[in-house]
Design an enzyme around this catalytic site. Structure first.
Site, short mmCIF file in Angstrom:
data_model
loop_
_atom_site.label_atom_id
_atom_site.label_comp_id
_atom_site.label_asym_id
_atom_site.label_seq_id
_atom_site.Cartn_x
_atom_site.Cartn_y
_atom_site.Cartn_z
N PRO A 17 50.99 73.82 83.11
CA PRO A 17 49.53 73.84 82.89
C PRO A 17 48.85 74.48 84.11
CG PRO A 17 50.17 71.74 83.81
CD PRO A 17 51.44 72.57 83.76
N THR A 29 42.51 69.90 82.77
CA THR A 29 43.83 70.51 82.63
C THR A 29 44.17 70.66 81.16
OG1 THR A 29 46.10 70.42 83.45
CG2 THR A 29 45.17 68.34 82.71
N ASN A 30 45.23 71.38 80.89
CA ASN A 30 45.79 71.46 79.54
C ASN A 30 47.07 70.65 79.57
OD1 ASN A 30 43.86 73.30 78.76
ND2 ASN A 30 45.32 74.87 78.16
N ILE A 31 47.47 70.10 78.45
CA ILE A 31 48.71 69.34 78.43
C ILE A 31 49.88 70.31 78.30
CG2 ILE A 31 50.08 67.65 77.16
CD1 ILE A 31 47.43 66.34 76.35
#
Ligand code: C5P
Length: 219
Positions: A17, A29-31
């Site tokens: 990420p 954040t992105n997973i």
């Protein structure tokens, strides 16, 4: 003696990420566990490639033989990639790059006040699209993790970002786990790979990539 399919090739890639800070203890954040990207890095090394892996924050060991460059934010990832892109034969964007970042990053922790809080976001650079539009662009491969309409979105990305290959998967099929089910999209159409461990899926992607590079070299 069989030469390895990617020997002599330099592959630059991103994985994991990105983390976009809001203040010292909070961020967006992105997973992404990074597992698919790291499995791909291992498969590329096994195929004989020189691999440079620009990685967001993940809890994974560096694969043997991989040069790893650690970054946090999309802009750091962008900078690390653009420094190296011109020398790469292949670029693979696996990272789940946060599309937006906070306009302001507070030096001190933001204290609670009132019921609402508005944070202004701004767009991050699209690393893959920028690499693919370089005058001497490397062979560009993208990933598309979608929650629906995989065929439409993944083949749309192939055209929109001017990629040679897109690896598509439904998020419910792969996220965080050790297996994945992907469909490869290229100029010839779509090619589903069987559900398998991320290691086996990575080997399947690398085999397809090697065939495409071979075909491009002989065209
Ligand atoms: O458009 P979308 O984010 O779904 O595209 C996914 C592909 O583009 C992935 O390969 C990802 O690594 C790459 N990407 C990028 N920079 C961004 C957003 C996505 O390199 N800012």
């Amino acid at each position: 003696f069989q030469p390895k399919p990617l020997s002599g090739k330099t592959v630059l890639m991103t994985a994991g990420p990105t983390y976009e800070p809001i203040d010292p203890v909070r961020g967006i954040t992105n997973i992404s566990s990074g597992k698919m990207g790291y499995a791909l890095a291992r498969a590329l090394v096994m195929a004989g490639a020189k691999v440079q892996l620009v990685s967001g924050p993940v809890a994974l060991p560096t694969p043997q033989g991989v040069e790893r460059i650690d970054v946090h934010t999309a802009r750091e990832m962008h900078r690390a990639v653009m420094l190296r892109a011109a020398k790469a034969d292949v670029f693979v964007g696996v990272a789940a790059v946060a599309d937006y970042r906070s306009v302001e990053v507070a030096i001190d922790k933001i204290k609670k006040a009132g019921e609402g809080l508005t944070i202004e976001l701004t767009r991050n650079p699209d690393i893959l699209a920028e690499v693919a539009s370089l005058p001497a662009a490397p062979f560009c491969v993208g990933f598309a993790a979608e929650s629906q309409n995989l065929d439409v979105y993944a083949s749309g990305k192939l055209a929109a970002k001017r990629l040679k290959l897109v690896v598509g998967n439904l998020v419910q099929d792969g996220m965080g786990g050790d297996t994945n089910q992907v469909v490869l999209f290229d100029a010839d159409g779509s090619h589903p790979l069987p559900r398998a461990s991320k290691t086996e899926v990575a080997a399947g992607i690398v085999a397809h990539l090697a065939r495409m590079l071979d075909a491009a070299a002989n065209a």
